[in-house]
Design a protein around this motif. Structure first.
Motif, PDB file in Angstrom:
ATOM      1  N   LEU A 156       6.322   0.213  11.111  1.00 47.32           N
ATOM      2  CA  LEU A 156       6.223   0.284   9.567  1.00 47.32           C
ATOM      3  C   LEU A 156       7.637  -0.675   9.185  1.00 47.32           C
ATOM      4  O   LEU A 156       7.522  -1.316   8.289  1.00 47.32           O
ATOM      5  CB  LEU A 156       6.462   1.723   9.130  1.00 47.32           C
ATOM      6  CG  LEU A 156       5.550   2.520   9.147  1.00 47.32           C
ATOM      7  CD1 LEU A 156       5.886   4.250   8.892  1.00 47.32           C
ATOM      8  CD2 LEU A 156       4.314   2.125   8.158  1.00 47.32           C
TER       9      LEU A 156
ATOM     10  N   PHE B 219      -1.428   2.452  10.668  1.00 48.77           N
ATOM     11  CA  PHE B 219      -0.206   1.763  10.548  1.00 48.77           C
ATOM     12  C   PHE B 219      -0.389   0.102  11.231  1.00 48.77           C
ATOM     13  O   PHE B 219       0.168  -0.776  10.974  1.00 48.77           O
ATOM     14  CB  PHE B 219       1.175   2.335  11.148  1.00 48.77           C
ATOM     15  CG  PHE B 219       1.333   3.522  10.583  1.00 48.77           C
ATOM     16  CD1 PHE B 219       1.409   3.563   9.141  1.00 48.77           C
ATOM     17  CD2 PHE B 219       1.258   4.759  11.357  1.00 48.77           C
ATOM     18  CE1 PHE B 219       1.797   4.982   8.641  1.00 48.77           C
ATOM     19  CE2 PHE B 219       1.536   6.195  10.820  1.00 48.77           C
ATOM     20  CZ  PHE B 219       1.716   6.390   9.378  1.00 48.77           C
TER      21      PHE B 219
ATOM     22  N   VAL C 275       8.192   4.426   2.812  1.00 53.63           N
ATOM     23  CA  VAL C 275       8.091   2.874   2.947  1.00 53.63           C
ATOM     24  C   VAL C 275       8.076   2.441   1.356  1.00 53.63           C
ATOM     25  O   VAL C 275       8.665   1.415   1.323  1.00 53.63           O
ATOM     26  CB  VAL C 275       6.715   2.396   3.249  1.00 53.63           C
ATOM     27  CG1 VAL C 275       6.201   1.164   3.159  1.00 53.63           C
ATOM     28  CG2 VAL C 275       6.371   3.042   4.918  1.00 53.63           C
ATOM     29  N   SER C 276       7.493   3.208   0.484  1.00 54.47           N
ATOM     30  CA  SER C 276       7.822   2.811  -0.970  1.00 54.47           C
ATOM     31  C   SER C 276       9.352   2.564  -1.363  1.00 54.47           C
ATOM     32  O   SER C 276       9.331   1.643  -2.017  1.00 54.47           O
ATOM     33  CB  SER C 276       7.275   4.139  -1.802  1.00 54.47           C
ATOM     34  OG  SER C 276       5.834   3.998  -1.585  1.00 54.47           O
TER      35      SER C 276
ATOM     36  N   TYR D 186       4.486   6.853   4.299  1.00 56.02           N
ATOM     37  CA  TYR D 186       4.415   5.666   3.254  1.00 56.02           C
ATOM     38  C   TYR D 186       5.134   6.106   2.113  1.00 56.02           C
ATOM     39  O   TYR D 186       5.373   5.280   1.037  1.00 56.02           O
ATOM     40  CB  TYR D 186       2.710   5.555   3.050  1.00 56.02           C
ATOM     41  CG  TYR D 186       2.255   4.478   3.844  1.00 56.02           C
ATOM     42  CD1 TYR D 186       2.577   3.225   4.054  1.00 56.02           C
ATOM     43  CD2 TYR D 186       1.083   4.798   4.948  1.00 56.02           C
ATOM     44  CE1 TYR D 186       1.976   2.245   4.679  1.00 56.02           C
ATOM     45  CE2 TYR D 186       0.533   3.931   5.611  1.00 56.02           C
ATOM     46  CZ  TYR D 186       1.074   2.713   5.592  1.00 56.02           C
ATOM     47  OH  TYR D 186       0.252   1.827   6.472  1.00 56.02           O
TER      48      TYR D 186
ATOM     49  N   THR E   4       1.028  10.039   4.861  1.00 58.22           N
ATOM     50  CA  THR E   4       1.255  10.449   3.346  1.00 58.22           C
ATOM     51  C   THR E   4       2.974  10.355   3.326  1.00 58.22           C
ATOM     52  O   THR E   4       3.482   9.635   2.549  1.00 58.22           O
ATOM     53  CB  THR E   4       0.774  11.575   2.699  1.00 58.22           C
ATOM     54  OG1 THR E   4      -0.542  11.609   2.646  1.00 58.22           O
ATOM     55  CG2 THR E   4       1.448  11.819   1.295  1.00 58.22           C
TER      56      THR E   4
ATOM     57  N   THR F 127       7.413   8.923  -5.558  1.00 58.65           N
ATOM     58  CA  THR F 127       7.145   9.263  -4.251  1.00 58.65           C
ATOM     59  C   THR F 127       7.983  10.848  -3.764  1.00 58.65           C
ATOM     60  O   THR F 127       7.782  11.142  -2.656  1.00 58.65           O
ATOM     61  CB  THR F 127       7.372   8.186  -3.005  1.00 58.65           C
ATOM     62  OG1 THR F 127       8.851   8.048  -3.251  1.00 58.65           O
ATOM     63  CG2 THR F 127       6.349   7.126  -3.608  1.00 58.65           C
TER      64      THR F 127
ATOM     65  N   ASN G 147      -2.377  -2.138   9.198  1.00 62.04           N
ATOM     66  CA  ASN G 147      -1.454  -2.476   8.077  1.00 62.04           C
ATOM     67  C   ASN G 147      -0.517  -3.925   8.842  1.00 62.04           C
ATOM     68  O   ASN G 147      -0.509  -4.777   7.920  1.00 62.04           O
ATOM     69  CB  ASN G 147      -0.677  -1.582   7.372  1.00 62.04           C
ATOM     70  CG  ASN G 147       0.016  -1.727   6.290  1.00 62.04           C
ATOM     71  OD1 ASN G 147       0.217  -2.842   6.028  1.00 62.04           O
ATOM     72  ND2 ASN G 147       0.577  -0.838   5.522  1.00 62.04           N
TER      73      ASN G 147
END
Length: 501
Positions: A123, A201, A51-52, A48, A45, A253, A204
């Motif tokens: 990532l 990850f 990442v947003s 990511y 969580t 986020t 993804n």
């Protein structure tokens, strides 16, 4: 009405792929909540959430800019495509390299446990691949190739889900001797238990790389050509979009980033702050039913709004779109909020995750106002006043930061949910107020606010007046849902309204 039908059909194609895809992805939530403790899921969580932010940095507003300039008279769309994609390709390589190089210090700066540097490298690669894919996807949307767009997105999601199930469920179970014992040697070669949640990850990353292969025809039509002078007007239009996107990511986020820092020790007895982030992140997933509708709508609506901007009756069209979008989202808000008990039992497998479901109705309503904001934001995109979007987003970010800092120590993750709701409501209100002065549209604001108040009242009634008997309680909730839909049909008479149009 043909215009509305076109938007509805495009939204349906994008929506079906988005809904099916997100549902498939969402089916991983019970897998994660069954296989990982909340603290482990908190790592996913948390990463990511960052990442947003970085997704916005990697694309820096060029997707919307591509739509805007491609619809200008006399534009050479192929040349525009080449220039924008060339710029994104160079910047993605540079940014991914920097993130991978500084993986260790970045993880330390973010306050995440040491030993997960490879997660940051993976990532970084995901971010680069997804940024390069953004403009080919935008070209498909511009050319109304919704089915191809949806098909590639679905393939990405199916591969991602399949790899998650393979590495997180199948391989550990085979090695544990639960079934298919003959495959143990193969599973032992393919599966490394030390990676743990890192397989989220890795799956993804594999799916992002596969997506570029599926976009082979669009990429084959690309010719590299980087010339900064012709890019200046594009970047001038794009940078406010990027700032607006960054502000939006703060609003979306930042709660999961601030929770570990501002949550007092032992606020939730016996649970660490990372556990609280994991619980909040899992419950946040239940608001997916609203966000996936908004996502599908945005895929279809952004090129639609630009294409309709030259029509004489475009303001009336925009008003009609907002009205039915809001009503549909209100139905989703009521339906999901009143059936959370069932959804939580289905998707949140460990009891510790279900402790946070009270935040879900708040987040659903917050996302509804976010969808309203995206509808209203058409005015500053069509008038090339994108800097207003930056101002609105920045105001929302200030509200988000301030309320999270004030409310997290008092209300925990409920404070984060309330901060999100207040932020998105204020953003929608400010956008409407400014739009009335720069690009008037006859939105039925009073009527829509009344419907939202009715929806919120029905949800509150269902939550606070709940029979103790399990079956009676669910029958009561379903009855309230049916009553709301019946009232909508009775008052709005959608079929007659559409027929008159």
């Amino acid at each position: 009405m043909s215009v509305a039908k076109k938007l509805a059909s495009q939204t349906a194609v994008y929506g079906i792929s988005s809904i099916v895809g997100r549902v498939l992805t969402y089916l991983l939530v019970p897998v994660y909540t069954a296989r990982f403790a909340a603290a482990e899921y908190g790592i996913v969580t948390g990463l990511y959430a960052y990442v947003s932010f970085l997704n916005v940095v990697f694309t820096y507003g060029l997707e919307t800019t591509f739509f805007r300039f491609a619809n200008r008279p006399g534009t050479d769309r192929q040349l525009l495509y080449d220039r924008v994609l060339s710029l994104l390709l160079v910047s993605s390589v540079v940014l991914s390299g920097l993130l991978a190089w500084q993986a260790g210090p970045l993880l330390e700066l973010l306050g995440l446990p040491p030993g997960h540097e490879r997660y940051a490298v993976w990532l970084a690669l995901i971010l680069g691949l997804d940024a390069v894919a953004a403009i080919p996807f935008a070209r498909l949307r511009l050319e109304n190739k919704a089915r191809k767009f949806a098909g590639i997105r679905m393939a990405n999601i199916l591969l991602n889900v399949g790899l998650n199930l393979f590495f997180i469920v199948l391989c550990p179970d085979v090695l544990a001797g639960k079934y298919l014992s003959s495959l143990q040697p193969l599973a032992a070669r393919l599966y490394d238990p030390s990676i743990g949640v890192g397989y989220v990850f890795l799956a993804n990353l594999a799916a992002s790389a596969f997506t570029l292969l599926l976009l082979g025809r669009e990429l084959a039509a690309f010719r590299f050509g980087l010339s900064l002078e012709p890019l200046r007007p594009l970047l001038t239009y794009a940078y406010p979009i990027m700032l607006m996107g960054l502000a939006g990511m703060v609003n979306e986020t930042l709660d999961r980033i601030l929770l570990p820092t501002w949550l007092p020790d032992n606020f939730y007895p016996g649970k660490s702050s990372l556990t609280a982030v994991g619980i909040y992140g899992a419950c946040y997933k239940l608001s997916i039913f609203m966000s996936l509708v908004i996502q599908a709508f945005r895929y279809a609506a952004e090129p639609f709004f630009f294409a309709q901007s030259t029509e004489k009756n475009s303001p009336a069209t925009f008003a009609m779109v907002l009205k039915w979008f809001t009503i549909c989202c209100a139905v989703i808000f009521v339906g999901v909020s009143l059936n959370l008990e069932l959804l939580a039992e289905l998707f949140l497998k460990r009891a510790e995750y279900r402790e946070g479901i009270a935040v879900v109705p708040v987040l659903l309503l917050a996302n509804l106002f976010l969808g309203v904001y995206w509808n209203l934001s058409v005015w500053f995109k069509l008038t090339d006043k994108t800097y207003y979007g930056t101002y609105i987003g920045a105001a929302g970010a200030v509200v988000t930061i301030a309320l999270n800092i004030l409310l997290i120590p008092v209300l925990g993750y409920m404070g984060s949910a309330l901060a999100t709701l207040v932020c998105y409501f204020l953003m929608a209100a400010i956008c409407w107020w400014l739009g009335e002065r720069h690009f008037p549209v006859p939105y039925p604001v009073g009527r829509l606010l009344l419907w939202l108040l009715v929806a919120a009242g029905i949800v509150a009634l269902g939550w606070f007046v709940a029979p103790e008997n399990y079956w009676v309680r669910h029958a009561w909730h379903l009855g309230l849902c049916a009553a709301f839909v019946g009232l909508l049909v009775l008052v709005e008479k959608p079929q007659r309204v559409l027929a008159r149009r």
